[in-house]
Design a protein around this motif. Sequence first.
Motif, PDB file in Angstrom:
ATOM      1  N   THR A 192       0.838  -1.185   0.000  1.00 33.65           N
ATOM      2  CA  THR A 192       0.000   0.000   0.000  1.00 33.65           C
ATOM      3  C   THR A 192       0.879   1.244   0.000  1.00 33.65           C
ATOM      4  O   THR A 192       1.979   1.235   0.547  1.00 33.65           O
ATOM      5  N   ARG A 193       0.394   2.264  -0.620  1.00 32.47           N
ATOM      6  CA  ARG A 193       1.126   3.525  -0.656  1.00 32.47           C
ATOM      7  C   ARG A 193       0.968   4.240   0.670  1.00 32.47           C
ATOM      8  O   ARG A 193      -0.079   4.167   1.313  1.00 32.47           O
ATOM      9  N   ALA A 194       2.021   4.949   1.041  1.00 32.61           N
ATOM     10  CA  ALA A 194       1.963   5.733   2.272  1.00 32.61           C
ATOM     11  C   ALA A 194       1.024   6.914   2.065  1.00 32.61           C
ATOM     12  O   ALA A 194       0.974   7.509   0.996  1.00 32.61           O
ATOM     13  N   ARG A 195       0.274   7.218   3.096  1.00 28.10           N
ATOM     14  CA  ARG A 195      -0.611   8.380   3.055  1.00 28.10           C
ATOM     15  C   ARG A 195      -0.049   9.413   4.021  1.00 28.10           C
ATOM     16  O   ARG A 195       0.280   9.094   5.161  1.00 28.10           O
ATOM     17  N   TYR A 196       0.073  10.624   3.543  1.00 28.13           N
ATOM     18  CA  TYR A 196       0.639  11.687   4.353  1.00 28.13           C
ATOM     19  C   TYR A 196      -0.446  12.694   4.697  1.00 28.13           C
ATOM     20  O   TYR A 196      -1.277  13.043   3.863  1.00 28.13           O
ATOM     21  N   THR A 197      -0.406  13.168   5.935  1.00 27.71           N
ATOM     22  CA  THR A 197      -1.406  14.132   6.381  1.00 27.71           C
ATOM     23  C   THR A 197      -1.166  15.483   5.723  1.00 27.71           C
ATOM     24  O   THR A 197      -0.066  15.779   5.242  1.00 27.71           O
ATOM     25  N   LEU A 198      -2.181  16.304   5.737  1.00 26.02           N
ATOM     26  CA  LEU A 198      -2.065  17.643   5.188  1.00 26.02           C
ATOM     27  C   LEU A 198      -0.993  18.438   5.942  1.00 26.02           C
ATOM     28  O   LEU A 198      -0.227  19.187   5.341  1.00 26.02           O
ATOM     29  N   GLU A 199      -0.916  18.239   7.244  1.00 25.15           N
ATOM     30  CA  GLU A 199       0.084  18.945   8.047  1.00 25.15           C
ATOM     31  C   GLU A 199       1.496  18.540   7.634  1.00 25.15           C
ATOM     32  O   GLU A 199       2.389  19.375   7.560  1.00 25.15           O
ATOM     33  N   PHE A 200       1.703  17.255   7.360  1.00 27.79           N
ATOM     34  CA  PHE A 200       3.008  16.765   6.925  1.00 27.79           C
ATOM     35  C   PHE A 200       3.386  17.403   5.597  1.00 27.79           C
ATOM     36  O   PHE A 200       4.514  17.871   5.417  1.00 27.79           O
TER      37      PHE A 200
END
Length: 42
Positions: free
Chosen positions: A5-13
């Motif tokens: 699965t692809r990593a999901r990054y938060t908007l803050e990150f």
Amino acid sequence: MTKTTRARYTLEFKKEAVRRVEGGQSIAAAARTLGVVEQTLF
């Protein structure tokens, strides 16, 4: 065969990554600081 699965990054990150690069830090340095590979920030 396992599916990765692809990593999901938060908007803050994402905002932090952009802030660092726009603030004059190189993409390579920002990637190292954030713990991701350089290609991720492109």
